[in-house]
Design an enzyme around this catalytic site. Structure first.
Site, PDB file in Angstrom:
ATOM      1  N   THR B  49       1.014  -1.311   0.308  1.00  0.00           N
ATOM      2  CA  THR B  49      -0.060  -0.017  -0.134  1.00  0.00           C
ATOM      3  C   THR B  49       0.580   1.714   0.204  1.00  0.00           C
ATOM      4  O   THR B  49       1.971   1.724   0.167  1.00  0.00           O
ATOM      5  CB  THR B  49      -0.943  -0.361   1.270  1.00  0.00           C
ATOM      6  OG1 THR B  49      -0.821   0.487   2.433  1.00  0.00           O
ATOM      7  CG2 THR B  49      -1.656  -1.160   1.850  1.00  0.00           C
ATOM      8  N   CYS B  50       0.159   2.149   0.026  1.00  0.00           N
ATOM      9  CA  CYS B  50       1.310   3.309   0.278  1.00  0.00           C
ATOM     10  C   CYS B  50       2.116   3.604   1.187  1.00  0.00           C
ATOM     11  O   CYS B  50       3.181   4.538   1.015  1.00  0.00           O
ATOM     12  CB  CYS B  50       0.491   5.062  -0.268  1.00  0.00           C
ATOM     13  SG  CYS B  50      -1.703   4.502   0.692  1.00  0.00           S
ATOM     14  N   SER B 109      -1.433   1.318  11.667  1.00  0.00           N
ATOM     15  CA  SER B 109      -1.526   3.106  10.243  1.00  0.00           C
ATOM     16  C   SER B 109      -1.287   4.129  10.347  1.00  0.00           C
ATOM     17  O   SER B 109      -0.905   4.336  12.664  1.00  0.00           O
ATOM     18  CB  SER B 109      -2.931   3.355  10.416  1.00  0.00           C
ATOM     19  OG  SER B 109      -3.747   1.305   9.725  1.00  0.00           O
ATOM     20  N   GLU B 114      -7.879   3.959  11.330  1.00  0.00           N
ATOM     21  CA  GLU B 114      -8.525   3.966  10.129  1.00  0.00           C
ATOM     22  C   GLU B 114      -8.625   2.887   9.201  1.00  0.00           C
ATOM     23  O   GLU B 114      -7.896   2.250   9.536  1.00  0.00           O
ATOM     24  CB  GLU B 114      -6.739   4.794   9.184  1.00  0.00           C
ATOM     25  CG  GLU B 114      -5.794   4.254   8.705  1.00  0.00           C
ATOM     26  CD  GLU B 114      -6.004   3.147   7.406  1.00  0.00           C
ATOM     27  OE1 GLU B 114      -7.192   3.085   6.951  1.00  0.00           O
ATOM     28  OE2 GLU B 114      -5.310   3.000   7.154  1.00  0.00           O
ATOM     29  N   GLN B 116      -9.492   1.539   5.893  1.00  0.00           N
ATOM     30  CA  GLN B 116      -8.846   1.072   4.619  1.00  0.00           C
ATOM     31  C   GLN B 116      -7.803   0.070   4.824  1.00  0.00           C
ATOM     32  O   GLN B 116      -8.247  -0.860   3.967  1.00  0.00           O
ATOM     33  CB  GLN B 116      -8.048   2.288   3.817  1.00  0.00           C
ATOM     34  CG  GLN B 116      -9.065   3.407   3.607  1.00  0.00           C
ATOM     35  CD  GLN B 116      -9.094   4.387   4.291  1.00  0.00           C
ATOM     36  OE1 GLN B 116      -8.746   4.228   4.778  1.00  0.00           O
ATOM     37  NE2 GLN B 116      -9.647   5.767   4.044  1.00  0.00           N
ATOM     38  N   GLN B 120      -7.602  -3.552   1.849  1.00  0.00           N
ATOM     39  CA  GLN B 120      -6.549  -3.413   1.720  1.00  0.00           C
ATOM     40  C   GLN B 120      -5.728  -4.597   1.604  1.00  0.00           C
ATOM     41  O   GLN B 120      -5.241  -5.755   0.431  1.00  0.00           O
ATOM     42  CB  GLN B 120      -5.304  -2.562   1.750  1.00  0.00           C
ATOM     43  CG  GLN B 120      -5.456  -0.826   1.041  1.00  0.00           C
ATOM     44  CD  GLN B 120      -4.657  -0.092   2.037  1.00  0.00           C
ATOM     45  OE1 GLN B 120      -4.568  -0.242   2.866  1.00  0.00           O
ATOM     46  NE2 GLN B 120      -4.550   1.210   1.505  1.00  0.00           N
ATOM     47  N   ALA B 190     -18.057  30.425  -0.436  1.00  0.00           N
ATOM     48  CA  ALA B 190     -17.957  29.659  -0.728  1.00  0.00           C
ATOM     49  C   ALA B 190     -16.533  28.964  -1.040  1.00  0.00           C
ATOM     50  O   ALA B 190     -16.180  28.606  -2.659  1.00  0.00           O
ATOM     51  CB  ALA B 190     -18.701  29.496  -2.069  1.00  0.00           C
ATOM     52  N   GLY B 191     -15.131  28.747  -0.502  1.00  0.00           N
ATOM     53  CA  GLY B 191     -14.187  28.521  -0.291  1.00  0.00           C
ATOM     54  C   GLY B 191     -14.017  26.797  -1.011  1.00  0.00           C
ATOM     55  O   GLY B 191     -15.131  26.300  -0.857  1.00  0.00           O
ATOM     56  N   MET B 193     -12.768  24.563   1.611  1.00  0.00           N
ATOM     57  CA  MET B 193     -12.760  23.909   2.903  1.00  0.00           C
ATOM     58  C   MET B 193     -14.260  23.822   3.148  1.00  0.00           C
ATOM     59  O   MET B 193     -14.989  23.066   3.112  1.00  0.00           O
ATOM     60  CB  MET B 193     -12.296  24.997   4.311  1.00  0.00           C
ATOM     61  CG  MET B 193     -10.852  24.573   4.390  1.00  0.00           C
ATOM     62  SD  MET B 193     -10.098  23.535   5.110  1.00  0.00           S
ATOM     63  CE  MET B 193     -10.610  23.830   6.254  1.00  0.00           C
TER      64      MET B 193
END
Lengths: 278, 429
Positions: B49-50, B109, B114, B116, B120, B190-191, B193
């Site tokens: 994985t990364c 992790s 987390e 994910q 994986q 409306a940025g 974030m």
């Protein structure tokens, strides 16, 4: 047999309380599931115990001194189980199961003391009065617990101090909804309870209202709840203020039920005996 | 049987190293089949994985396997220099099992808890199954790691708390409103974030979105994307009473929303609560808003505090998770130990039974006058002899399996009785 059933019920409530407290302490979900199942089981047992204690008695059920308290524990549990599924109130169980246990222990102690029947209580108004009032109390007790939890959580949200407990409390909205529901059910029940109580007082003593401390405190708490109900419906009160009033009202109720009732009768007893001796 | 893992992760190696040894999706199958070409490696699994690259293997050979795995690593990626020791970890047996369980439960992790990584790992296992590189041991081990991860998640609630600003905002909103269905969100500014936060909020099926922005065009664009409605920037106070959740992220230098406005809005809403999220720096909302009854204001630092609290909860949960992992390691190693023991005992019994059968048959053939009663007595007698002879050795190796010291005995039994010699077996029959 009845005794045994009652004891098993007590054990069930004890186990349920422990499970719920473990859920609070550890944050695991499994104890809460177990607690919920135990509470359901104990509720069934308590229902059986209550029915069993009604059967052999020729006289009215509510005139046995321990029954009203057991019935209160039964109502509180029943209402909680009714609400629990709808509003995800699992954590409430940690407050509620011990409360019911305490009520049952009290009623067990009173049973053992074996207070006999007094002719005063043989009016047909009496069981009706007790039944209505106790159901009302149960709703208010739940509103009280929800109120305490609301204040706790509201304070944490405002101060931005989020403890472990925070993550296990139900949302403010559902706690407020419990406050509303309990008030909507409890207030009419209590009103009817007071009216039937007055009728019973009239049957027993020939007067509708005697202004004894118990009646006075009951009236005060009725007024508190009346203000709250009016505030909710007419002015749009909710949240913290509603929670505070629900707590205040219940404290008055406790004074009316426990403090004044037991204390006053003991006091008048001893005072009477002292007077006789002299 | 021994289990090995060799690999590197975000803690031991920087991304520049990790990317060099990562196995691309296309080459994984090739890597696994090349790994299994080594005679001592019986089963293999590849997790890339990364944040981590790991090789799991199982082998009977406890001495040369790690060197073989390391060499495979270097050869496959054609590394010019050998991998530095501080980047690579090599673990075996109990340590390797613990490592896998911790990885699966997301205790290893970068972001603790987390979810994910479990997916994986499942993919890696499925890939290994497809090229048949996993056998009974790794299959059992991987299945066990999935169930450990599940147990950790359900019993410790490690993944219950959220760790990003926008998730924290959603979580707080749910603490106030319960379900976010039918709640309306007002975005002021409306940025990027606010777009991210809006997306998380709208995932909770909120009722509608109002967008106010200095440039109306951008507000219109954002509103169109999320199926909301743009409102003129200067009119946004008029829309406050409609909004349950207000999110500000403008670049204004001064407060754009004041206590008095919020008080008025709450009054108009008949005290229904409002949640203000101010992710702008400098802040857009006057801090005194938080003192208004039924109004809750969180700025960016407050949200960070929520995340920190969540992180603390996760650390506590992680401590409980380690206990669970300890239990599960024990149960897995016991199974692994039995795996070796059971076939040895079975083979030994079979071997002795074959000798007994053969000798009895010979005797019965030579003595045709034996009655059925005598035959039965002989059967029982020889059976008891074998049972008594085997009793002590079998008891001993069963007892010794718990501390792992039975391996030399198992080995000796197999050698002395020739349990692994197929041809001789044939001779018997």
């Amino acid at each position: 047999m009845r005794e045994l059933l009652f004891q098993i019920t007590l054990l069930g409530y004890l186990a349920a309380s422990c499970s719920y407290l473990m859920h609070i302490a550890s944050g695991r979900n499994r104890p809460a599931q177990i607690g919920s199942r135990l509470l359901r089981g104990s509720f069934v047992l308590l229902s059986l115990a209550l029915v069993a204690s009604l059967l052999p008695m020729a006289t009215t059920p509510a005139s046995r001194p321990y029954l009203p308290l057991s019935f209160l524990a039964w109502s509180v549990t029943g209402i909680f189980l009714w609400f629990e599924g709808r509003h995800r109130l699992t954590v409430l169980g940690a407050f509620l199961a011990p409360l019911s246990l305490l009520l049952l222990v009290f009623s067990g102690a009173l049973l053992r003391r074996g207070d006999g029947l007094q002719p005063l209580f043989e009016s047909s108004w009496f069981p009706l009065h007790v039944g209505l009032v106790v159901l009302g109390y149960a709703f208010f007790a739940l509103a009280f617990i929800a109120g305490v939890m609301y204040l706790l959580q509201e304070r944490m949200l405002k101060n931005k101090h989020l403890s472990a407990l925070f993550f296990r409390l139900p949302s403010l909205d559902s706690l407020d909804l419990v406050n509303h529901r309990c008030l909507a059910w409890g207030f009419p029940l209590m009103t009817l309870g007071i009216i039937t109580g007055a009728a019973w007082t009239h049957a027993a003593w020939g007067r509708y209202w005697r202004w004894n401390p118990k009646e006075t405190w009951a009236l005060i708490s009725w007024l508190v709840y009346a203000v709250l109900l009016h505030g909710r419906l007419a002015i749009g009160w909710r949240g913290r203020r509603a929670a505070l009033l629900a707590i205040l009202g219940f404290l008055c109720l406790i004074l009316a039920v426990l403090g004044v009732n037991l204390l006053a009768s003991e006091l008048s007893d001893t005072a009477l005996r002292a007077a006789v001796k002299r | 049987m021994h289990i090995f893992v060799i690999g590197l992760n975000h803690k031991t190696a920087p991304v520049a190293v990790r990317e060099r040894v990562a196995f691309s999706l296309e080459r994984r199958q090739e890597a696994l089949s090349r790994l299994l070409e080594a005679p001592e490696i019986l089963e293999g699994l590849l997790l890339s994985t990364c944040n981590r690259v790991e090789l799991y293997a199982c082998s009977h050979d406890s001495t040369s396997t790690t060197a073989r795995l390391r060499k495979f690593f270097e050869e496959f990626h054609q590394l010019k220099a050998p991998m530095p020791d501080e980047h690579l970890y090599e673990l075996w047996d109990q340590q390797a099992v613990r490592h896998l369980f911790r990885v699966a439960s997301s205790l290893d992790s970068m972001v603790l808890g987390e979810p994910q990584i479990l997916g994986q790992l499942k993919d890696a296992f499925a890939a290994a199954e497809r090229c048949r590189s996993v056998g009974p041991v790794l299959t059992r081990l991987l299945h066990k790691s999935f169930s450990v991860a599940k147990r950790v998640r359900s019993e410790t609630g490690i993944a219950c708390q959220t760790l990003s600003i926008s998730y924290a905002a959603v979580e707080l909103a749910r603490k106030i409103f319960g379900s976010l269905e039918n709640r309306r969100v007002l975005l002021i500014g409306a940025g990027e974030m606010s777009e991210l936060a809006a997306r998380h909020l709208l995932d909770q099926r909120t009722e509608g979105l109002l967008v106010a922005n200095r440039t109306l065009e951008r507000a219109l664009r954002l509103a169109a994307r999320f199926g909301g409605r743009a409102v003129p920037y200067k009119d946004f106070p008029d829309y406050l009473p409609q909004a349950d959740i207000v999110l500000t992220s403008t670049t204004a230098d001064d407060y754009i929303l004041h206590r008095s406005q919020v008080e008025k809005a709450i009054r108009l809403r008949r005290n229904r609560p409002m949640f203000f999220i101010d992710i702008a720096v400098p802040r857009n909302i006057e801090p005194a808003v938080n003192q208004v009854d039924n109004a809750y204001l969180y700025d960016i630092d407050d949200l960070q505090k929520v995340i920190d609290a969540n992180l603390r909860e996760r650390r506590k949960a992680a401590a409980r998770a380690e206990d669970i992992i300890d239990q599960e390691i024990d149960s897995f190693l016991r199974w692994l130990g039995n795996l070796e023991l059971t076939p040895t005992i079975r083979d030994l019994r079979r071997h002795c039974e074959a000798i007994r059968r053969r000798e009895l048959d010979k005797t019965f053939a030579r003595q045709p006058g034996l009655g059925s009663e005598e035959r039965l007595a002989l059967e029982a007698c020889t059976e008891a002899m074998i049972r008594k002879i085997l009793h002590r050795p079998l008891t001993l190796i069963k007892e010794r399996r718990h501390d792992g010291s039975n391996e030399p005995y198992l080995d000796a039994l197999r050698t002395l009785f020739g349990l692994d010699d197929r041809p001789e077996d044939e001779d018997f029959r």
